[in-house]
Design a protein around this motif. Sequence first.
Motif, mmCIF file in Angstrom:
data_model
loop_
_atom_site.group_PDB
_atom_site.id
_atom_site.type_symbol
_atom_site.label_atom_id
_atom_site.label_comp_id
_atom_site.label_asym_id
_atom_site.label_seq_id
_atom_site.Cartn_x
_atom_site.Cartn_y
_atom_site.Cartn_z
ATOM 1 N N UNK A 12 0.804 -1.217 0.000
ATOM 2 C CA UNK A 12 0.000 0.000 0.000
ATOM 3 C C UNK A 12 0.836 1.266 0.000
ATOM 4 N N UNK A 13 1.965 1.255 0.723
ATOM 5 C CA UNK A 13 2.840 2.432 0.733
ATOM 6 C C UNK A 13 3.391 2.726 -0.662
ATOM 7 N N UNK A 14 3.823 1.692 -1.362
ATOM 8 C CA UNK A 14 4.323 1.887 -2.720
ATOM 9 C C UNK A 14 3.247 2.417 -3.644
ATOM 10 N N UNK A 15 2.077 1.821 -3.546
ATOM 11 C CA UNK A 15 0.961 2.242 -4.397
ATOM 12 C C UNK A 15 0.520 3.668 -4.071
ATOM 13 N N UNK A 16 0.437 3.998 -2.788
ATOM 14 C CA UNK A 16 0.025 5.346 -2.382
ATOM 15 C C UNK A 16 1.045 6.391 -2.834
ATOM 16 N N UNK A 17 2.332 6.078 -2.722
ATOM 17 C CA UNK A 17 3.366 7.026 -3.157
ATOM 18 C C UNK A 17 3.275 7.272 -4.664
ATOM 19 N N UNK A 18 3.099 6.204 -5.426
ATOM 20 C CA UNK A 18 2.977 6.343 -6.870
ATOM 21 C C UNK A 18 1.717 7.135 -7.219
ATOM 22 N N UNK A 19 0.602 6.805 -6.556
ATOM 23 C CA UNK A 19 -0.654 7.518 -6.783
ATOM 24 C C UNK A 19 -0.535 8.995 -6.442
ATOM 25 N N UNK A 20 0.173 9.312 -5.354
ATOM 26 C CA UNK A 20 0.363 10.712 -4.966
ATOM 27 C C UNK A 20 1.151 11.458 -6.037
ATOM 28 N N UNK A 21 2.139 10.794 -6.634
ATOM 29 C CA UNK A 21 2.892 11.417 -7.725
ATOM 30 C C UNK A 21 2.009 11.719 -8.921
ATOM 31 N N UNK A 22 1.098 10.804 -9.234
ATOM 32 C CA UNK A 22 0.184 11.033 -10.361
ATOM 33 C C UNK A 22 -0.818 12.144 -10.053
ATOM 34 N N UNK A 23 -1.268 12.221 -8.810
ATOM 35 C CA UNK A 23 -2.166 13.312 -8.420
ATOM 36 C C UNK A 23 -1.431 14.639 -8.534
ATOM 37 N N UNK A 24 -0.168 14.675 -8.114
ATOM 38 C CA UNK A 24 0.643 15.886 -8.246
ATOM 39 C C UNK A 24 0.786 16.266 -9.724
ATOM 40 N N UNK A 25 0.995 15.286 -10.564
ATOM 41 C CA UNK A 25 1.097 15.529 -12.000
ATOM 42 C C UNK A 25 -0.202 16.150 -12.527
ATOM 43 N N UNK A 26 -1.324 15.628 -12.083
ATOM 44 C CA UNK A 26 -2.630 16.147 -12.490
ATOM 45 C C UNK A 26 -2.811 17.597 -12.035
ATOM 46 N N UNK A 27 -2.489 17.869 -10.780
ATOM 47 C CA UNK A 27 -2.716 19.196 -10.208
ATOM 48 C C UNK A 27 -1.798 20.241 -10.833
ATOM 49 N N UNK A 28 -0.568 19.865 -11.156
ATOM 50 C CA UNK A 28 0.422 20.845 -11.623
ATOM 51 C C UNK A 28 0.526 20.982 -13.137
ATOM 52 N N UNK A 29 -0.091 20.097 -13.896
ATOM 53 C CA UNK A 29 0.027 20.179 -15.345
ATOM 54 C C UNK A 29 -1.053 21.103 -15.909
ATOM 55 N N UNK A 30 -0.645 22.162 -16.603
ATOM 56 C CA UNK A 30 -1.625 23.092 -17.177
ATOM 57 C C UNK A 30 -2.587 22.381 -18.140
ATOM 58 N N UNK A 31 -3.842 22.799 -18.081
ATOM 59 C CA UNK A 31 -4.855 22.277 -18.984
ATOM 60 C C UNK A 31 -5.559 21.024 -18.491
ATOM 61 N N UNK A 32 -5.135 20.486 -17.365
ATOM 62 C CA UNK A 32 -5.755 19.262 -16.847
ATOM 63 C C UNK A 32 -7.000 19.553 -16.013
ATOM 64 N N UNK A 33 -7.073 20.785 -15.455
ATOM 65 C CA UNK A 33 -8.186 21.137 -14.581
ATOM 66 C C UNK A 33 -8.908 22.369 -15.099
ATOM 67 N N UNK A 34 -10.181 22.456 -14.753
ATOM 68 C CA UNK A 34 -10.935 23.664 -15.072
ATOM 69 C C UNK A 34 -10.387 24.803 -14.222
ATOM 70 N N UNK A 35 -10.410 26.009 -14.744
ATOM 71 C CA UNK A 35 -9.843 27.169 -14.052
ATOM 72 C C UNK A 35 -10.430 27.315 -12.649
ATOM 73 N N UNK A 36 -9.556 27.440 -11.660
ATOM 74 C CA UNK A 36 -9.973 27.648 -10.280
ATOM 75 C C UNK A 36 -10.660 26.463 -9.634
ATOM 76 N N UNK A 37 -10.474 25.282 -10.175
ATOM 77 C CA UNK A 37 -11.209 24.115 -9.694
ATOM 78 C C UNK A 37 -10.322 22.874 -9.727
ATOM 79 N N UNK A 38 -10.730 21.855 -8.993
ATOM 80 C CA UNK A 38 -10.072 20.551 -9.097
ATOM 81 C C UNK A 38 -10.753 19.660 -10.136
ATOM 82 N N UNK A 39 -11.885 20.121 -10.673
ATOM 83 C CA UNK A 39 -12.604 19.336 -11.674
ATOM 84 C C UNK A 39 -11.777 19.219 -12.941
ATOM 85 N N UNK A 40 -11.685 18.001 -13.477
ATOM 86 C CA UNK A 40 -10.844 17.816 -14.666
ATOM 87 C C UNK A 40 -11.486 18.374 -15.932
#
Length: 139
Positions: free
Chosen positions: A79-107
């Motif tokens: 679970x630790x390995x999976x959670x760490x990898x998942x957290x990296x992908x969430x970070x990628x989602x949050x920080x990559x321009x164009x992945x989220x609607x402006x001012x929102x977490x909605x994709x």
Amino acid sequence: MKLAHLPLRVSIGAFFLNSGLSKRNLEGEAAQGMHGMAVGAMPQLSQLDPARFAKLLSYSEIAIGAALLVPFVPATVAGLGLAAFGAGLVQLYVKTPGMREAGSLRPTQQGVGLAKDVWLLGAGLTLVLEGLTHGRRLG
């Protein structure tokens, strides 16, 4: 491995193992594109060349897949390995321009592919919590 963990660990483990194996020989533009996207979210990864990054990503996915599939690996460790990898992908989602609607977490339509990976973080944290609490109930 608990019987109740079997569907989660086998389905995610097989997916990770396949994904890691398919990236073993990634080179050229494919490795550069994957590396470029990762660097956009985590600038420290720019120190790795794209081919090396792809190899490390491949090995990481293979290791996590194997840890999930092998019954004697404790849920907390897998679970630790999976959670760490998942957290990296969430970070990628949050920080990559164009992945989220402006001012929102909605994709955006483009971001759905990364946003859905939040389930990896959730599954990893579930295995960690289960391993740490041994199934104790809240309250």
